[in-house]
Scaffold this active site. Structure first.
Site, PDB file in Angstrom:
ATOM      1  N   GLY A  14       0.864  -1.183   0.000  1.00 26.47           N
ATOM      2  CA  GLY A  14       0.000   0.000   0.000  1.00 26.47           C
ATOM      3  C   GLY A  14       0.891   1.219   0.000  1.00 26.47           C
ATOM      4  N   GLU A  50       5.140  14.806   2.631  1.00 23.47           N
ATOM      5  CA  GLU A  50       5.676  14.864   1.277  1.00 23.47           C
ATOM      6  C   GLU A  50       5.555  16.241   0.683  1.00 23.47           C
ATOM      7  OE1 GLU A  50       7.338  13.083  -0.648  1.00 23.47           O
ATOM      8  OE2 GLU A  50       7.180  11.016   0.062  1.00 23.47           O
ATOM      9  N   LYS A  79       2.790  25.073  -2.400  1.00 21.55           N
ATOM     10  CA  LYS A  79       4.236  25.092  -2.543  1.00 21.55           C
ATOM     11  C   LYS A  79       4.603  25.784  -3.861  1.00 21.55           C
ATOM     12  CE  LYS A  79       8.173  22.051  -3.103  1.00 21.55           C
ATOM     13  NZ  LYS A  79       8.635  20.682  -3.270  1.00 21.55           N
ATOM     14  N   VAL A 187       3.257 -10.892   2.119  1.00 24.15           N
ATOM     15  CA  VAL A 187       3.667 -11.831   1.078  1.00 24.15           C
ATOM     16  C   VAL A 187       4.856 -12.633   1.600  1.00 24.15           C
ATOM     17  CG1 VAL A 187       4.699 -12.009  -1.213  1.00 24.15           C
ATOM     18  CG2 VAL A 187       2.834 -10.391  -0.805  1.00 24.15           C
ATOM     19  N   THR A 346      11.175  14.717  -5.835  1.00 20.89           N
ATOM     20  CA  THR A 346      10.876  13.969  -7.049  1.00 20.89           C
ATOM     21  C   THR A 346      10.246  12.602  -6.799  1.00 20.89           C
ATOM     22  OG1 THR A 346      13.185  13.302  -7.008  1.00 20.89           O
ATOM     23  CG2 THR A 346      12.574  15.029  -8.544  1.00 20.89           C
ATOM     24  N   ILE A 348       7.336  11.436  -5.457  1.00 15.25           N
ATOM     25  CA  ILE A 348       5.961  11.237  -5.937  1.00 15.25           C
ATOM     26  C   ILE A 348       5.879  11.496  -7.436  1.00 15.25           C
ATOM     27  CG2 ILE A 348       3.633  12.235  -5.836  1.00 15.25           C
ATOM     28  CD1 ILE A 348       3.777  12.144  -2.872  1.00 15.25           C
TER      29      ILE A 348
END
Lengths: 504, 478
Positions: A14, A50, A79, A187, A346, A348
């Site tokens: 996620g 972020e 921003k 997993v 950078t 995202i």
């Protein structure tokens, strides 16, 4: 659409990447795929508050999200750029704006005229005074850009600063609303087809196997599918970008909620400051070869502006990327595909580019060599260009105060970057890209901001009469200052536009 | 050595005069001298009258308007090219310099068209280009307003003698010095740079920078042993027959008609007609111009910049010859050294120039490799191995209908689509983004778009009518 095969897409992980991918695929490729996202609450999410680039707005818009709603939910702020402090030398400060310098028109870029006057000994103001975006940022003001291209207020874009831990759940709501399935679990095994090598299923702790046609690896640094199961080699850029650890710690905001992110150089790296509506995110990105975890944590705690809101949280990483982001039927998005430190926000952006490319190249079956090659070509180009831009920040310095700065100042940089620097140093020329994340103004901001002043300039900048040029520059300077003064304060704008709900 | 200030241009065709005029007009502090040697027959950039829309940008940068460049020189407007017989059994198609259709939501138009074409229900792709439809209907307007004719590209077919005379007058007016004479020799200095150009009467022309616009013989640049890339393995035509139409057709056709032939192609335009072909062994035709497709890998070497055929030779299919020369001039001006010239600046210039030339080569080659004809020449073409960049483009398009992005691309997405779809290359799979638009809805929008184009064309003048009105307007102002 009738008759078209629907691919079973399994997203492992996620977090920001996983839910961005799930929401976008669910929204833009309905009927082409079924989505199944596996995440474990036992595994932490990296999101450390972020800061983004203006491209994020296109992503939000394509998902049909209302900006104000999304910003209120994620406690976001606006921003206009990034402030860099102490990079070229201690005491320096410059803003890399999401905007242009000068009016942004004409054949010859504004900085050539500016350089001409500087070299002629005219006392011109710093370059950032001629950027509307920089001056808005410095004044802690914000408004949406004007649409009339003749207006100064049209010469910038903007992005968001938001709480990444709130962003993923926001996207999860959207993705699940559009039919994406979520399974809680870890997993433990990746099953592959013996003949093709493709991944066929992932097995969870509870024994169930989740089958799929296309697997998206959003498992973060671990790169569970691409790195571990498929053993795609990692191209290590540590020698150019030696920072390999970070320590993050939010604090109460004591100074301004700035419409920009700050990146403050530190003895063995740099520190981010990302102001949100309810707190300020901080973190120290450092090179473990040049400082200890204890010293870094201490340095961060000592530097933040307000009372800590959590204990310092350590992170480890390595700069570089997997040789291919898409191998077999597995596409890695986000940290699972590679890592570049968040110096220019950078992370995202790279996730978004990968998702966009995947949607445009979305295969009809697990046989997808052509799509894969084109995807990898696009993603490599993004990584390589950002890499050079980041290295520039470290390398263009006169700092000699620590071993770290001595190393990055004197290291050998990639030829592609050395050439770019030399072209700028000689005549202020910026290697032109038509596409790519950082265009001319970004490179100019960092070159000039870190003391690479051109020795020459475009000969055509000599054409206007010196007195006229000086006068028109003064006029522009005055106009920017006067226009900026009319703009609302950033916090006032947020209060009106997208204030977060009162704390529950 | 400090920044270059004195430039000598060698070559007196359109390329040489364009170079001299642009350098002096746009960087007035340069001292520009031209040695206007008559252009040789092989200099295609000087000989081919048909040009691309970029010529208007070149004129704008010089401050030259339509009065000077079009009306007073008798040049003709053009909207594109009509291709005939490139694919057996396919109708002819128009490559106009304009957008096709309108996308719907996040689905690009061409993907919607491809879906309809795969279902067998799409009218030809060029019927969705307003400019192509206008051209086929024999009408013409310059781009204006926000409607269907707001943004199409327009090229020119030049009346070369009159156009050159206009450039000569303009160049002299802005201060270019012209030195008549014959080239008798070239002096080199110790490092291999050119020290002087020596004329028949012993006059020595010296400069900091030499622009070689002398055609494929590259009288200056050719002495410097610059490596060259040979394209003859791909672009196999090597002969050109060129003929001026005297007098030019009165109705000023806005489309060149380009028809494939057994070993190449032939065309008729507004000012010229001609043929391009691969010479059969032992079957030489008289009067043909021989050319070798290829490009210099270092068009800027030492203190010499090759411009036009001295830098790149390519057949005139798609009319890129003068465009590449203009582009070289723009690039030279944008990259004029501010101080002592540095190898890196040349390297960057050369990198861009070669990347641009290669993509033009790819676009020209595209016509051949997607053609389908029975003659041996064409069958060989369809089977040859391609340059990597074109192979990737075709592979991706055939799989997905998608065009990869390349820097320094001359022909935009709509141009590539016009040729690919015009020649019947259909991808196997669609962009999934078209799923969001039901086919019936797309079909309705496409029909409405065609109706809107037809209605908009109806009141437009013929090219000759448009020109007459423009000329009247000019006369009234004068």
């Amino acid at each position: 659409m009738a008759g078209r095969p629907s691919l079973r897409v399994v997203i492992v992980g996620g977090g920001t990447s996983g839910w961005m991918a799930a929401a976008a695929l669910a929204r833009l490729l309905p009927g082409r795929c079924s989505l199944h996202l596996i995440e474990s609450e036992a595994i932490g999410v990296i999101g450390v508050g972020e800061a983004t680039l203006p491209h994020i707005r296109g992503f939000v818009e394509r998902l049909g999200i209302r900006e104000a709603d999304f910003m209120a939910w994620t406690r976001g702020t606006f921003k206009l750029g990034i402030e860099f402090r102490d990079w070229g030398k201690i005491g320096d400060s410059y803003v890399h704006p999401f905007g242009t310098f000068g009016r942004g028109k004409g054949d010859v870029d504004f900085h050539h005229y500016w350089t001409r006057l500087r070299r002629a000994g005219v006392a011109v103001p710093p370059l950032e005074h001629f950027s509307y975006a920089c001056m808005l940022a410095r004044g802690n003001r914000f408004d949406l850009p004007a649409t009339d291209p003749d207006k100064l207020a049209s010469t910038y874009g903007y992005a968001y600063q938001f709480d990444a831990l709130l962003f993923a759940p926001y996207l999860r709501r959207i993705a699940e609303g559009l039919g994406a399935r979520r399974t809680e679990g870890k997993v433990v095994e990746v099953l592959r087809d013996g003949a093709s090598g493709n991944i066929t299923a992932v097995r969870l702790e509870d024994g169930q196997a989740i089958q799929g046609d296309l697997f998206i690896d959003c498992s973060g640094f671990r790169s569970l599918l691409l790195g571990e199961a498929l053993a795609e080699p990692f191209e290590d850029w540590n020698h150019w970008l030696p920072a390999d650890r970070a320590v993050a710690m939010p604090c109460r905001t004591e100074t301004a909620v700035t419409p920009y992110t700050s990146a403050i150089a530190m003895p063995a790296g740099w520190r981010w400051r990302i102001p949100l509506q309810h707190r300020t995110g901080n973190g120290y990105v450092y090179a473990s070869a040049f400082t200890t975890d204890e010293d870094a944590a201490r340095a961060l705690t000592g530097a933040v502006e307000g009372a800590p809101l959590a204990d310092p949280r350590p992170l480890r990483f390595r700069a570089g990327r997997r040789r291919r982001s898409w191998a077999h039927n597995c596409v890695a998005i986000g940290l699972a595909s590679g890592f570049l430190e968040p110096l220019e926000s950078t992370s995202i952006y790279l996730v978004q580019q990968a998702i966009t490319a995947l949607i445009e190249l979305f295969p009809d079956s697990a046989k997808c060599a052509i799509e894969r090659d084109e995807f990898n070509r696009l993603i490599d180009m993004e990584y390589d260009r950002i890499r050079d831009f980041l290295i520039l920040h470290y390398h263009a310095t006169t700092r000699t105060d620590t071993d770290f700065w001595n190393y990055v100042r004197t290291m050998t940089v990639p030829d592609s970057l050395a050439e770019k620097i030399e072209l700028f140093r000689r005549a202020g020329r910026v290697v032109k890209y038509r596409e790519g994340v950082f265009l001319d103004a970004s490179w100019i901001a960092v070159y000039i901001g870190q003391g690479i002043e051109p020795e020459g300039y475009d000969p055509r900048a000599d054409l206007p009469d010196a007195t006229m040029l000086t006068r028109s520059m003064q006029a522009l300077h005055g106009e920017i200052a006067a226009t900026v003064a009319q703009v609302p304060e950033h916090l006032h704008y947020i209060d009106r536009y997208c204030a977060m709900a009162a704390a529950a | 050595m400090s920044a270059p200030r004195r430039v000598v241009v060698v070559g007196g065709g359109v390329t040489g005069w364009s170079t001299a005029a642009a350098l002096k007009r746009r960087v007035p502090l340069l001292d520009v001298t031209i040695l206007p040697l008559a252009p040789p027959a092989e200099a295609l950039a000087d000989r081919i009258a048909t040009t691309l829309p970029s010529i208007f940008g070149f004129h704008d940068d010089l401050g030259l308007g339509l009065d000077d460049t079009v009306l007073r020189t008798g040049s003709a407007y053009r909207l594109g090219t009509l291709f005939r017989d490139w694919v057996q059994g396919q109708p002819d198609y128009v490559h106009a310099y304009a957008r096709h259709g309108e996308g719907m939501g996040s689905a690009p138009f061409h993907q919607l068209w491809i879906r309809a074409a795969l279902a067998g229900t799409a009218p030809p792709f060029d019927t969705f280009s307003a400019a192509a439809a206008m051209a086929r209907a024999g009408r013409f307007v310059l781009p204006n307003g926000d409607g269907p004719f707001g943004a199409h590209g327009v090229g020119l077919t030049l009346d070369l003698p009159r156009y050159t005379a206009m450039l000569v007058a303009f160049a002299r007016h802005v201060g270019v010095r012209s030195q008549e004479g014959a080239l008798a020799g070239v002096e080199r200095d110790a490092v291999g740079s050119i020290a002087a150009v020596v004329l028949g009467d012993g006059t020595r022309l010296t400069a900091d920078l030499y622009a070689d616009c002398s055609g494929p013989a590259a009288l200056l640049h050719g002495l410097l042993d610059a490596p060259r890339e040979d394209w003859r393995g791909w672009l196999r035509c090597d002969r050109l027959v060129l003929e001026d139409l005297v007098p030019p057709p009165a109705d000023l056709p806005v489309l060149e008609q380009v028809t494939a032939t057994a070993r190449g192609w032939q065309w008729t335009g507004a000012m010229q007609r001609g043929a391009v072909y691969r010479e059969a062994e032992g079957n030489a035709r008289g009067g043909a111009i021989a050319f070798d497709a290829g490009a210099s890998i270092e068009p800027w070497r030492h203190n010499v910049v090759a411009i036009g055929d001295a830098a790149v030779t390519i057949e005139p299919l798609e009319w890129s010859n003068l465009h590449l020369a203009h582009s070289a001039i723009d690039r030279l001006i944008a990259m004029l050294p501010a101080g002592a010239p540095h190898p890196l600046e040349r390297a960057e210039y050369n990198r861009q120039a070669l990347a641009e030339a290669r993509r033009v080569r790819d676009f020209v080659l595209l016509h051949y490799v997607t053609a389908r004809r029975d003659e041996p020449f064409w069958r060989d073409m369809a089977e040859m191995p391609l340059p990597d960049s074109l192979a990737h483009t075709l592979r991706l398009f055939r799989a997905r209908g998608r065009l990869p992005f390349y820097e320094e691309e001359t022909f935009d997405r709509d141009s590539w689509l016009a040729v690919l779809l015009g020649q019947g290359v259909l991808p196997r799979h669609l962009d999934p983004l078209v799923d969001s638009v039901p086919p019936a809805e797309a079909a309705r929008a496409m029909a409405a778009f065609q109706t809107a184009i037809a209605q908009a064309i109806h009141p437009l003048p013929t090219p000759a009518g448009f020109r007459a009105a423009q000329a009247r307007h000019l006369y009234e102002r004068a």
